[in-house]
Write an enzyme that holds these catalytic residues in place. Sequence first.
Site, PDB file in Angstrom:
ATOM      1  N   LYS A 246       0.855  -1.196   0.000  1.00 37.76           N
ATOM      2  CA  LYS A 246       0.000   0.000   0.000  1.00 37.76           C
ATOM      3  C   LYS A 246       0.881   1.232   0.000  1.00 37.76           C
ATOM      4  CE  LYS A 246      -2.458   1.517   3.645  1.00 37.76           C
ATOM      5  NZ  LYS A 246      -3.577   1.622   4.626  1.00 37.76           N
TER       6      LYS A 246
ATOM      7  N   LYS B  73      -9.417  -0.305  11.413  1.00 42.23           N
ATOM      8  CA  LYS B  73      -8.402  -0.152  12.456  1.00 42.23           C
ATOM      9  C   LYS B  73      -9.107  -0.295  13.802  1.00 42.23           C
ATOM     10  CE  LYS B  73      -5.456   3.110   9.913  1.00 42.23           C
ATOM     11  NZ  LYS B  73      -6.307   3.417   8.718  1.00 42.23           N
TER      12      LYS B  73
END
Length: 1694
Positions: free
Chosen positions: A1169, A1278
């Site tokens: 990423k 997250k």
Amino acid sequence: MDYRIVNSQITLQFPPTKLQLHQNTIIKINKRTHFLKPAFPRFIRFNNRQNPISKVVRSSMGKDRVLDDKEAALLVNSCITRNLAPVLSLDQGLDAIKAAVEELKANPPTCSSGMYRFQLAVPPSAKALNWFCSQPESSKVFPLFFLSSDKENPTYESLSLGRTRGVFGIGSAVSFKGSPHASGKHSYLSRYLPAELTSSKAYGFLDIELDTKMSTVERQTGSYYVFIPQIELDEFEDISFLSATLAWDDSSMCTFSEAVQTFESSFQQARYTSASGSQLICSSLLKFKNAEKHTQMVRVNSLLMDGKKLEASTLELEDASSCFSQFSARLSPTLSIANNMHSEHETNKVNFFCHDSPNINALWASLIVEECTRLGLTYFCIAPGSRSSPLTIAAASHPLTTCIACIDERSLAFHALGYAKGSQKPAVVITSSGTAVSNLFPAVVEASQSFVPMLLLTADRPPELVDVGANQAINQVNHFGTFARQFFSLPPPTDEISARLVLTTIDSAVHKATSSPNGPIHINCPFREPLANSLKDWNRKCVDGLDFWMSNAEPFTRYIPPQKSLSCSDMYSHMNEVLELIEGANDGVLVFGSIHKEDDMWGALLLAKHLLWPVVIDIQSGLRLRKYLSSFLDRKDILFVDQLDQLLQSDSVRAWMKADVIVQIGSRITGRRISQMINQSCPSSLILVDDHPGRHDPSHIITHRIQSTISQFSDSVIKSCKPNIRKRWKDFLRGLDMMVASESSSFITSEKSLTEPYVARKIFETLRCGSALFFGNSMTIRDADMYGSNWVQCTHPASLMLSAGLPCHWVHVTANRGASGIDGLISSAVGFAVGCNKRVLLVMGDVSFLHDTNGLALLRHRTSRKPMVIVVVNNRGGAIFSQLPVASTIDRNIMDQFFYTSHNVSIRHLCLAHGVKHVQVQTKTELQNALFTSQREDVDCIVEVESEIETNITFHNNLRTFTRQASDHAYNVLSKLSIADSTSPGPIDCKVSKMDYSQYRVQLNAPPTSSSGNSNNFPSYREGFVIILSLDDGSVGFGEVAPLEIHKENLLDVEEQLRFLMHVIEGNTVSDNLPLLKGSFSSWIWNNLGIPPGSIFPSVRCGLEMAILSAIASRHGCSILDVLHPSAGELSKRSSPVQICALIDSYGSPMDTAFIASTLVAEGFTTIKIKVARREDPDEDIAAIKEVRRKVGENIVLRVDANRKWTYDAAVKFAHGVKECCLQYIEEPVDNEDDIMKFCEQTGLPVALDETINSVTENPLLVLQKYSHSGVAAVVIKPGVIGGFENAALVARWAQQHGKMTVISAAFESALGLSAYIQFACYLDVQNAEMQSLMKKEQPQSSTAHGFGTYKWFKEQVTTEPLDIHHNPQHGSVEADAADAGRFLQKCRLNPEAVVRTSDEKEVKEYQIAVDTEGVSFSINVLETGESNDGSAVVFLHGFLGTSVDWIPIMKAISSSTRSIAIDLPGHGGSKLQYHGENDSDKPNLSIDVMAEVLHKVLKTLTHGKVTLVGYSMGARISLYTALKCSDKIERAMIISGSPGLIDNDARTTRKAKDDFRASTLVANGLEFFLDTWYAEELWTSLRSHPHFKQTVTKRLKHQDLHTLGKVLSDLSIGRQPSMWEDLKQCKVPLQLIVGEKDAKFKAIAIEMQERIVPENSFPLVVEIPSAGHAVHVENPLAVITAITQFVKTVKTT
């Protein structure tokens, strides 16, 4: 003694409609405070003032007692209300009130005047009109009244139906009589407060002059007469309140003893109640013929203004809701006033029956109808026909009947059936002869099977015309066979037979129909010609002996039912055996089957509340679909196992679910698997309770059959049983139910299309309290039973439900389940709507609808009912057959033609033909809008829901598969975690023994990507906390709390929450349900810790959940993965790889970024990423991505993350530029989330959500609904940002159900946090694989790479050992192993070099400070903890009844940086006082001036500097006063739920009197009695719903010095406190006002204060605390901690 006179005027206002006529009606009402005996020498007493204009009388005393009007108003305002527990009957309610009064008599109040009100909830069968009609003619207690609450054109016919809601009252506690001024102008009543629904009401009349001595009443404009009843029954929707009021004034009205005497007279009179009150209504209506006529009776709230509106002198009622046009009031033995209570044109019965009947047929028909009405049967369902003409004419002509006609006798009979279901009394069906009678048969069968009463009057040919070929003549004798409870055959009318035969036959028939077993009664009524009202002589001798009957309105024969009780001697031994079984049960289950009477629903609910057994509930019980006042997070005392039918799809659950005692309330059960479960529990004891003798035992397993009403049985169990239940049994079921409820709800709501299970959920969610449901058979009732919502917010006012003391509110549900046919459903539902007098929602299928289209004719006639909504689920056939085995074994064409009976009929055109509104819906939004709108309109509406059989089959199959898998999963988790002690039948409760934390600081290789800019020139560090959670068995769990500033969290705020949790978590039980992650953590946080889950910072909650899961895993010797998913844990013992996605923070050139990417690929990463939008121009990012793709090749997965930093145009430009780069997705490409979907459609580049999810503060699913678009390819979760594993699992499940990738990502947590995340990611991967398998979808070729590449940022480690993340050559990628991660966390040891400091338990010191003031010495108890670097201190002041201990959790939270001090105010906690004088008269006033002086001296002793004052409620007033008057010691002040006082003199006087009476009650009756009344007030509505409310009350009961406590309440009354409103304008001390979101009163005060205070600082002046009412520091302490810290910090900075 000190006496003072205070004169003030209070005005009371009636609606504008009255004011238009009477502009000057005024009552001056002055109020005095109450004198309290020696303990309260300073309490004020006012002298009497005579006022010729107004009097207060006690009619029930038999004489006028004059009381000054102002004192009367104060008397009413001082009223103290005590809520008693709900009861099973009106008689029990009277007993409870009598006991409360006796308790008061035993310890009489010391004050010379006052008012008490006792109230409790009673079952719906307690009818005000019935009670009124039961009162004897010889009553000696007055007034005696009934007031109808019906506002929609009430008529006397509506009374005869026996369903009118209203108010019954007897006696007068206080009465107001007023006369016009000398000028002759009308005065008006004003200042009445529209307070709580359950508060005291006054009733009476305007524009009349009442002479109670002469028993006369005259019209007199401006006069009035209103009174507060001594005993009152007030009916609301589905609930009634019984109340009693005692009022006295020694000086001018009566003493307390006399008040009790008059109450007892009223009580004895009120004891006249009748179970057959509905039969008395018709006879009682005749009594109103000679009453004085008056157009309106008024009802107003008797609570006067007490300062709720600070500067307004009046509070007006702006509508006509207080005026009623149907009532009857008996004011004396010879004086009554009534309106709309009888027919103005009622015929003379004697003349009619003796002279006016045109022929003998008409006479007999009239006698039949008249006797029916006398028996309470006033609803007639008439089919047109010639032979039945005499009956039809008689019914239609009777003044008390309500008649409805229908051309279809079948529909008509079902309509009568529905009416009886709703009203609990039979309708009368009139038909002609022949097949008209046969058409009644289906409804008769249903009525017989359902034990529903009906009275069938079938006209017939005379015997000479039967069996001779006469037209329309069949043999109607015993036509319905055994389905009729009894058959009566009247002879053809003749004057040779006494007419008494007709009356006794009707009396016997109705008795049979309404006696157990209830059912249909058939009376065959042959008539000879003439059938019309043509004249034909008849012999009047046939009516001989009816003179007495004709002179009254009572039935000829009155059947007296035997008094049955389960406690009577002949049943005692049998019932005792049942009670012993119930008491001895360990794994008991209550099963609620079909319950049709609301009283039985009430009784069943109170039984469940008492036993606290798990409750399995059928849809027909009325309790399957419940409405709650409290949050869905509340751990309800009653465990309703709503999902058992779905749970039993699991073989494991089915094998485990074996109860030792089953008590089944109500016979029929809809769910097939529930019945199988009961069968499989054999040979356990099965106790069936129902009020009929019918046999309902298809499996032949019932061991005890009790024929009793449910209320009687409940009463016996509640009085005699102390139940026992195994905690493990209940907790296990709670966990199973929670899991499947969440899974089925998630699956149903996640489906984009409109499905039939979604309809089943939504209909109840949109239904308002007071409505009812009627379900058709086949799929609709089964879907509702399995998938209906099990928690919906109650729409009744909170004060009403809390006063009732009920855990939830039911919804009346019924269906034709006797024979379970699909015929007559519309007709039945319309009849049900008439009978129950509610808005009814009918849910049915299309075939059922078409089967009863003639019912639409009945729907069109809005006869005596409220609007209906019919939801038709149209799948164009009988979809129920798709669920049967036959569907998979035969040809589809046969299924369509002979089973589905597929059709193409237009329901819209059918509705159009009948003139009924029709709405067609195809989407979820359309359904919701249609349901919402239709249930609020005043027209009937049919909502047609489009469906399709094949789609329905597929969805149901998938839903069953998923819920079965969820059941298995929950069972596996709970089985693994349930540790049983061999010496105990239950589990070993594991509690938290201690929580500690350590702060760490470790160096990073580079700044986190969340940092601004590329600052590699200076070392970067990561700071956070590690939670160490210890259980009492020695198990230890670890959790990491790593806040990031970009997420609006900082270390200081986080540490305060950790310190708070350290204090409150100790001693709490760790539930085995927590690893289910289906609301289990949220519920535990709310119920165990007492804090709203949303108030915990996301990082803190994540760390807390991690620590708890880790501790549970440690306790069981396994990993977090094992406890989350036991089967996955078994796999993890071999290998459970979790692929890692690398991360690049792209600031350099494209070549630099490509070099880093190639390096990572060389290390083995297959997914990378790249952070973008770091540069000014998207072209630079485009170049970088292209270069990376060129460098790493096509096989590497590339993701990019823009972090919402691009505008829409810039993001689109980037997307087009990298179109050929094969990106897996881009995270958060645009700065405006509303543009995400547009970006997907415009560019075609897949999008992943990240910040969009993190920014959601409430239920994330509500936000995610709009992102089901296929262009949203992934969600990046997250846990540390979204708020823990539970929220993360919720979002992940949504993503899985929508076919989206779920990526778990770290927020730069250390290896400790990553080890938990890796296990969690593995759990989700396994869960997703299972889902794909269940959906029979192709598994993805490669596993998901999770965002744990942040591990490379850490140069130093928090733990002594590193977490193993490595390249796996076998899989060709960088991976972590979940099994290794589990072992790592189990053996975790913190690196001493990384630990900055560890938590320390700040000691709370307790000491006394002596303070002397004039006349008294105080010993003030002080609690202190914490230290301050700058010498500052925060001083906390509690409210009335509180102590310094209340502040300890908050004090500990801020103790790391602040010196925190809490003070016990005088009379509270450990503070003492000693008076210097010897006489009571020498005792000084404990006024606010004295309190401020004491506080000022205490502060001088505590510190040389200034302090921050934090005061709550009474403490807030003292804090504000001290800040204004003694500012030399106050640096700043936080006012929590406080007021500057009252401006209005009348309001001050009122409040003084109320607080004085409260104080006297506290001293005289003790704390327990006082707390019942104190917390009954509306101010505490939110606190009463808090899970720790009982704990709070227990703390309050520890006070010892009640005299001082009472004196504080009186002397510190806000009515005595000087107003500080003007002082606010000159305030120099910084103030902050804290109010609860739900505290409307103090929110308004805070806003008013804000306007007066001149702001000098940048901080917000008013802070509203969410999810809290008045007691904000108890209800949401974490938010208060944050507010205190920010306030102190901001003021210091300023």
